[in-house]
Design a protein around this motif. Structure first.
Motif, PDB file in Angstrom:
ATOM      1  N   SER A 231       0.855  -1.183   0.000  1.00 55.33           N
ATOM      2  CA  SER A 231       0.000   0.000   0.000  1.00 55.33           C
ATOM      3  C   SER A 231       0.896   1.239   0.000  1.00 55.33           C
ATOM      4  CB  SER A 231      -0.918   0.010   1.231  1.00 55.33           C
ATOM      5  OG  SER A 231      -1.682   1.210   1.278  1.00 55.33           O
ATOM      6  N   PRO A 232       0.511   2.281  -0.715  1.00 54.25           N
ATOM      7  CA  PRO A 232       1.353   3.496  -0.718  1.00 54.25           C
ATOM      8  C   PRO A 232       1.362   4.218   0.623  1.00 54.25           C
ATOM      9  CG  PRO A 232      -0.693   3.880  -1.919  1.00 54.25           C
ATOM     10  CD  PRO A 232      -0.664   2.410  -1.611  1.00 54.25           C
ATOM     11  N   ALA A 233       0.360   3.979   1.474  1.00 51.41           N
ATOM     12  CA  ALA A 233       0.299   4.593   2.802  1.00 51.41           C
ATOM     13  C   ALA A 233      -0.694   3.786   3.636  1.00 51.41           C
ATOM     14  CB  ALA A 233      -0.106   6.060   2.728  1.00 51.41           C
ATOM     15  N   TYR A 234      -0.548   3.917   4.945  1.00 49.62           N
ATOM     16  CA  TYR A 234      -1.424   3.195   5.872  1.00 49.62           C
ATOM     17  C   TYR A 234      -2.072   4.188   6.829  1.00 49.62           C
ATOM     18  CZ  TYR A 234       1.128  -0.963   4.278  1.00 49.62           C
ATOM     19  OH  TYR A 234       1.692  -1.944   3.522  1.00 49.62           O
ATOM     20  N   TYR A 235      -3.325   3.857   7.216  1.00 51.84           N
ATOM     21  CA  TYR A 235      -4.053   4.673   8.196  1.00 51.84           C
ATOM     22  C   TYR A 235      -4.628   3.741   9.253  1.00 51.84           C
ATOM     23  CZ  TYR A 235      -7.785   7.478  10.270  1.00 51.84           C
ATOM     24  OH  TYR A 235      -8.610   8.116  11.155  1.00 51.84           O
ATOM     25  N   VAL A 236      -4.367   4.078  10.520  1.00 51.58           N
ATOM     26  CA  VAL A 236      -4.803   3.228  11.629  1.00 51.58           C
ATOM     27  C   VAL A 236      -5.424   4.119  12.702  1.00 51.58           C
ATOM     28  CG1 VAL A 236      -4.113   1.504  13.324  1.00 51.58           C
ATOM     29  CG2 VAL A 236      -2.909   1.637  11.148  1.00 51.58           C
ATOM     30  N   GLU A 237      -6.502   3.617  13.321  1.00 51.55           N
ATOM     31  CA  GLU A 237      -7.102   4.276  14.478  1.00 51.55           C
ATOM     32  C   GLU A 237      -6.892   3.388  15.692  1.00 51.55           C
ATOM     33  OE1 GLU A 237     -11.150   5.061  13.578  1.00 51.55           O
ATOM     34  OE2 GLU A 237     -10.702   6.828  12.337  1.00 51.55           O
ATOM     35  N   LEU A 238      -6.481   4.005  16.788  1.00 48.48           N
ATOM     36  CA  LEU A 238      -6.129   3.253  17.987  1.00 48.48           C
ATOM     37  C   LEU A 238      -6.598   4.022  19.212  1.00 48.48           C
ATOM     38  CD1 LEU A 238      -4.523   0.660  18.784  1.00 48.48           C
ATOM     39  CD2 LEU A 238      -2.545   2.152  19.127  1.00 48.48           C
ATOM     40  N   PRO A 239      -7.344   3.382  20.117  1.00 46.73           N
ATOM     41  CA  PRO A 239      -7.781   4.105  21.329  1.00 46.73           C
ATOM     42  C   PRO A 239      -6.593   4.407  22.230  1.00 46.73           C
ATOM     43  CG  PRO A 239      -8.408   1.786  21.443  1.00 46.73           C
ATOM     44  CD  PRO A 239      -7.897   2.016  20.053  1.00 46.73           C
ATOM     45  N   GLU A 240      -6.702   5.491  22.937  1.00 45.71           N
ATOM     46  CA  GLU A 240      -5.573   5.911  23.749  1.00 45.71           C
ATOM     47  C   GLU A 240      -5.346   5.029  24.973  1.00 45.71           C
ATOM     48  OE1 GLU A 240      -5.975   9.659  25.743  1.00 45.71           O
ATOM     49  OE2 GLU A 240      -8.162   9.623  25.611  1.00 45.71           O
ATOM     50  N   ASP A 241      -6.334   4.213  25.331  1.00 50.79           N
ATOM     51  CA  ASP A 241      -6.141   3.319  26.471  1.00 50.79           C
ATOM     52  C   ASP A 241      -5.648   1.940  26.045  1.00 50.79           C
ATOM     53  OD1 ASP A 241      -8.396   2.494  25.198  1.00 50.79           O
ATOM     54  OD2 ASP A 241      -9.607   2.217  27.006  1.00 50.79           O
ATOM     55  N   ALA A 242      -5.149   1.843  24.789  1.00 53.15           N
ATOM     56  CA  ALA A 242      -4.628   0.565  24.320  1.00 53.15           C
ATOM     57  C   ALA A 242      -3.445   0.147  25.191  1.00 53.15           C
ATOM     58  CB  ALA A 242      -4.207   0.662  22.864  1.00 53.15           C
ATOM     59  N   GLU A 243      -3.392  -1.134  25.499  1.00 50.20           N
ATOM     60  CA  GLU A 243      -2.331  -1.633  26.357  1.00 50.20           C
ATOM     61  C   GLU A 243      -0.997  -1.656  25.621  1.00 50.20           C
ATOM     62  OE1 GLU A 243      -3.429  -5.435  27.772  1.00 50.20           O
ATOM     63  OE2 GLU A 243      -5.145  -4.716  28.951  1.00 50.20           O
ATOM     64  N   ILE A 244       0.073  -1.606  26.374  1.00 54.00           N
ATOM     65  CA  ILE A 244       1.411  -1.710  25.787  1.00 54.00           C
ATOM     66  C   ILE A 244       1.559  -3.087  25.136  1.00 54.00           C
ATOM     67  CG2 ILE A 244       3.877  -1.773  26.295  1.00 54.00           C
ATOM     68  CD1 ILE A 244       3.393   0.224  28.510  1.00 54.00           C
ATOM     69  N   GLY A 245       2.053  -3.108  23.925  1.00 58.89           N
ATOM     70  CA  GLY A 245       2.184  -4.350  23.181  1.00 58.89           C
ATOM     71  C   GLY A 245       1.037  -4.601  22.223  1.00 58.89           C
ATOM     72  N   THR A 246       0.072  -3.682  22.178  1.00 61.58           N
ATOM     73  CA  THR A 246      -1.036  -3.836  21.239  1.00 61.58           C
ATOM     74  C   THR A 246      -0.525  -3.740  19.805  1.00 61.58           C
ATOM     75  OG1 THR A 246      -2.579  -2.886  22.825  1.00 61.58           O
ATOM     76  CG2 THR A 246      -3.259  -2.898  20.517  1.00 61.58           C
ATOM     77  N   MET A 247      -0.971  -4.669  18.965  1.00 63.96           N
ATOM     78  CA  MET A 247      -0.569  -4.625  17.560  1.00 63.96           C
ATOM     79  C   MET A 247      -1.387  -3.554  16.851  1.00 63.96           C
ATOM     80  SD  MET A 247      -0.566  -7.591  14.634  1.00 63.96           S
ATOM     81  CE  MET A 247       0.600  -8.579  15.566  1.00 63.96           C
ATOM     82  N   VAL A 248      -0.687  -2.642  16.228  1.00 61.48           N
ATOM     83  CA  VAL A 248      -1.338  -1.525  15.552  1.00 61.48           C
ATOM     84  C   VAL A 248      -1.681  -1.898  14.114  1.00 61.48           C
ATOM     85  CG1 VAL A 248      -1.092   0.883  14.874  1.00 61.48           C
ATOM     86  CG2 VAL A 248      -0.096   0.090  17.014  1.00 61.48           C
ATOM     87  N   LYS A 249      -0.702  -2.392  13.397  1.00 61.26           N
ATOM     88  CA  LYS A 249      -0.885  -2.705  11.985  1.00 61.26           C
ATOM     89  C   LYS A 249       0.267  -3.596  11.545  1.00 61.26           C
ATOM     90  CE  LYS A 249      -2.842  -2.108   7.884  1.00 61.26           C
ATOM     91  NZ  LYS A 249      -4.219  -2.512   7.581  1.00 61.26           N
ATOM     92  N   THR A 250      -0.008  -4.448  10.586  1.00 59.36           N
ATOM     93  CA  THR A 250       1.043  -5.261   9.982  1.00 59.36           C
ATOM     94  C   THR A 250       1.262  -4.764   8.557  1.00 59.36           C
ATOM     95  OG1 THR A 250       0.502  -7.204  11.315  1.00 59.36           O
ATOM     96  CG2 THR A 250       1.755  -7.559   9.298  1.00 59.36           C
TER      97      THR A 250
END
Length: 765
Positions: free
Chosen positions: A350-369
């Protein structure tokens, strides 16, 4: 009456009313005789031949070109006459009395006309000439008209009648004898065969008759081009190549459909009419309109398609309708384009990626592959990393092989709402091939912040305030940003719900009013009230906080304006008295003085001169690998033992057994020394050193009590050379130390220790 007659016509004409009889004089030009040319004679009837009349000639050329015999009236030309320079001369004649110089007749004019002879050849004043005629012109096509000019008199004879003829240029061109028009006399002259012609034209006077004069000129005739030749490619197949990494617009190569014509007739227009590369490549004409430039139209990929074939047509843009039968004026060629393989960087899916993530996500949460691959045929392994300049605070981590992007720090939307991360993909076998992609991470809001009062507020209530009076409007703020907007709820804290002084009213518009419950306020009773306010929001999970509003009792005027307030809180404890503060400071000062005194006594404490045990008296053996430091080395042993030699000598027979000596003896020969002045400090030291030296020489098992310095480097430039006795154990001969007396006062003590001393000094033992 007096009459003046011309000699030539005096017998024919007789004037009765005029004294002068005139006619025009004629004379041929270009007279070349040696004698002056006789023109005519002037004569007056009053001339009796006795020489009393003098003839005078004035006017054009008088005296220079023409002369007159003042006695006879004969006129001669003394210069060569040229009709082309001057065709006639106007002269004036007069007869005067020679003695009185009085005019006998009125002055009168006569004309001398120069008769023309054929002495000028025709001339082409504008030659040589340049002319142009289109190629393939028909016979009789006019090329140019020439005009020759003859300076002779055109009204007299044939001297100026010119006839034209061609001397050179046949059979291609001809000339009209009367008009001088040059015409084409040969059909289908081709510029591509011969372009330039030289034609020589002659103009001859006297109507071209024998004896006439002639002039010539040159006409350079150029055949101008017409589009009579079709274009033709010099190759039927063009081979070209270009790397797959070439960007769009890159030039692949150029082709040329040659045309024998020139100028606009050779201008071309190229187009791709067929082939599998007509959508991948484009062709245009260069600024000269001669060459076709093939360029890249779409990105290339060797792995997808390694070659293309183009069918290109080149056609003339300016056609001549008269020669369409020679067409078609176009040609076709084949262009084969090979794509060269290039080691390309990895390509992300993909030429670019966009991800939404809540601010209370735990450390180690996978954002995007993210995924990237090597587009080359080798398909090398790709490794991933984060460009740290895009994530300086290191909120994220990417797994090097899988491309999984994870969080390593807690996110806070209120601090950073967006994270723009750059992911790098690198080939394992070629680290220079690196690609990058942007990952935009939007941190979604979570209700994790409690509302609070907008700022620290202080309110006041006037002493004359009544019950139910509004004293303050409070507003809360919350850094969270819920989708439906903020909505706050206000109430008094549980411990203040039943307070008798103030109440709170929630206005349901994110504001609340603070109202009084009673009247009769007085600063004497209480000056400050603290009102705790409970604030909560409407989002889940609900967040709340308690803020305290400080309310002061103030004196106000009739209009409610504050006049004065007591700033001291009612609940403040009583302040310390001035005497207590002075006592505390005095105690601190006494403690400081005591500390300083203890430090001073500790630094002035004296050390004992000598220890009781001999083990504490012995000196240290110090080993060095560099040059000694001189007197600074005295810190290596206890100097107090040297000032108390008698105390240190209580056990002369006791030997050190804790270490083996490094050398057998410091000296093989130590003479007996005498000490002068037993009470002197210098003598004590001197005697003590000699005693220790003798003891060391006599007992090879005990090391000396003075310091043994071992050096690995001798100083340069010393007149004493080496003073070490370390090698003395290898020699069985006694050492002589008399030379120490020659080294000067600096070695006086050493000479006294090893030299022969005076025998009258009393011995130490």
């Amino acid at each position: 009456r007096n009459n003046l007659e011309s000699v030539e016509i005096s017998a024919l004409l007789q004037r009765a009313k005029r004294s002068w009889v005139w006619n025009q004089f004629f004379v041929l030009e270009e007279y070349t005789g040696l004698e002056p040319l006789y023109i005519g004679k002037l004569h007056s009837d009053m001339d009796k031949g006795d020489g009393s009349i003098k003839y005078i000639l004035t006017g054009e050329g008088a005296g220079t070109t023409f002369t007159i015999d003042d006695s006879t009236g004969d006129i001669h030309a003394i210069q060569r006459l040229d009709r082309e320079v001057k065709a006639q001369y106007i002269l004036r004649a007069q007869a005067r009395n020679r003695l009185t110089d009085r005019p006998l007749e009125p002055e009168s004019e006569f004309i001398v006309k120069i008769q023309d002879i054929n002495d000028n050849e025709p001339r082409f004043l504008d030659g040589p000439y340049q002319a142009t005629v289109p190629e393939m012109s028909k016979i009789g096509t006019s090329v140019i008209q020439l005009t020759a000019t003859d300076a002779d008199d055109p009204t007299y004879g044939n001297s100026a009648r010119v006839v034209y003829s061609i001397l050179e240029g046949q059979p291609y061109f001809s000339v009209d004898a009367k008009t001088g028009v040059v015409r084409v006399s040969l059909a289908d002259m081709d510029r591509e065969t011969r372009e330039n012609y030289t034609v020589v034209i002659q103009a001859k006077d006297m109507g071209g008759q024998l004896g006439g004069l002639a002039g010539t000129t040159t006409v350079n005739i150029t055949l101008s081009d017409i589009n009579d030749n079709p274009p033709m490619f010099d190759q039927r197949l063009y081979q070209m190549s270009i790397p797959e990494s070439a960007p769009v617009g890159s030039v692949v190569g150029r082709i040329w459909a040659k045309d024998r014509d020139i100028g606009v007739n050779a201008e071309m227009k190229y187009s791709i009419i067929d082939g599998d590369g007509r959508d991948t490549f484009d062709i245009s004409t260069d600024p000269t309109n001669l060459f076709g430039i093939i360029t890249v139209k779409k990105p290339l990929n060797f792995e997808i398609k390694p070659s293309y074939t183009l069918k290109v047509e080149g056609a003339n843009t300016h056609l001549d309708p008269a020669f369409r039968h020679r067409g078609p004026f176009k040609d076709v060629t084949i262009v084969h384009v090979s794509i060269e393989d290039v080691d390309e960087p990895p390509l992300f899916d993909s030429p670019a990626y966009y991800v939404e993530l809540p601010e209370d996500a735990e450390i180690g949460t996978m954002v995007k592959t993210v995924s990237a691959r090597d587009p080359d045929a080798a398909n090398n392994t790709v490794r991933y990393s984060i460009d740290r300049s895009s994530d300086p605070d290191k909120y994220f981590y990417i797994e090097i092989t899988s491309g999984s992007l994870m969080t390593v720090r807690s996110l806070d939307r209120e601090e950073v709402g967006w994270h723009n991360i750059t992911i790098l993909a690198m080939e394992m076998n070629n680290p220079t091939q690196i690609a990058s992609v942007s990952v935009a991470v939007r941190v979604l809001d979570v209700n994790d912040n409690p509302p609070s009062l907008m700022h620290y507020l202080e309110a006041y209530v006037c002493e004359n305030a009544k019950a139910g009076q509004l004293i303050q409007t409070v507003t809360a703020v919350d850094p969270d940003e819920p989708l439906g907007g903020q909505h706050f709820y206000y109430s008094l804290a549980p411990e203040a719900v039943n307070n008798p002084n103030f109440t709170l009213k929630d206005n349901q518009d994110n504001t609340a009013w603070i109202l009084t419950r009673r009247g009769g306020w007085s600063q004497q009773d209480q000056t400050v009230f603290y009102l705790p306010i409970f604030i909560s929001d409407s989002e889940q999970p609900v967040q709340s906080s308690t803020s305290t509003l400080t309310i002061r009792v103030c004196s106000c005027d009739q209009e409610g304006n504050v006049m004065s307030c007591n700033a001291e809180a009612y609940s403040l404890p009583a302040s310390l008295s001035r005497g207590a503060l002075i006592a505390i400071l005095a105690c601190i000062f006494v403690l400081l003085v005591m500390i300083l005194l203890m430090l001073s006594l500790r630094t002035h404490r004296k050390k004992p001169y000598l220890c009781d045990e001999e083990e504490n008296v012995h000196e240290n053996i110090v080993r060095y690998d560099d040059e000694g430091g001189g007197e600074e080395d005295t810190e290596a042993f206890d100097i107090a033992a040297m000032w108390n030699p008698r105390e240190a000598h209580h056990h002369p027979g006791k030997m050190r057994q804790d270490m083996l000596p490094e050398i057998e003896s410091l000296s093989r020969y130590v003479p007996q020394a005498c000490v002068m002045g037993g009470g002197s400090g210098d003598s004590n030291v001197h005697g003590y050193v000699l005693a220790k030296l003798l003891e060391a020489d006599m007992d090879p098992c005990a090391p000396p009590y003075d310091s043994l310095q071992t050096y690995a480097y001798e100083g340069e430039g010393s007149v004493a050379e080496s003073l070490s006795s370390l090698q003395s154990g290898t020699s069985n001969t006694d050492h002589e130390y008399d030379y120490l007396n020659d080294w000067g006062p600096r070695f006086k003590k050493l000479a006294e220790m090893y030299g022969v001393l005076e025998t009258n000094s009393p011995p130490l033992w």
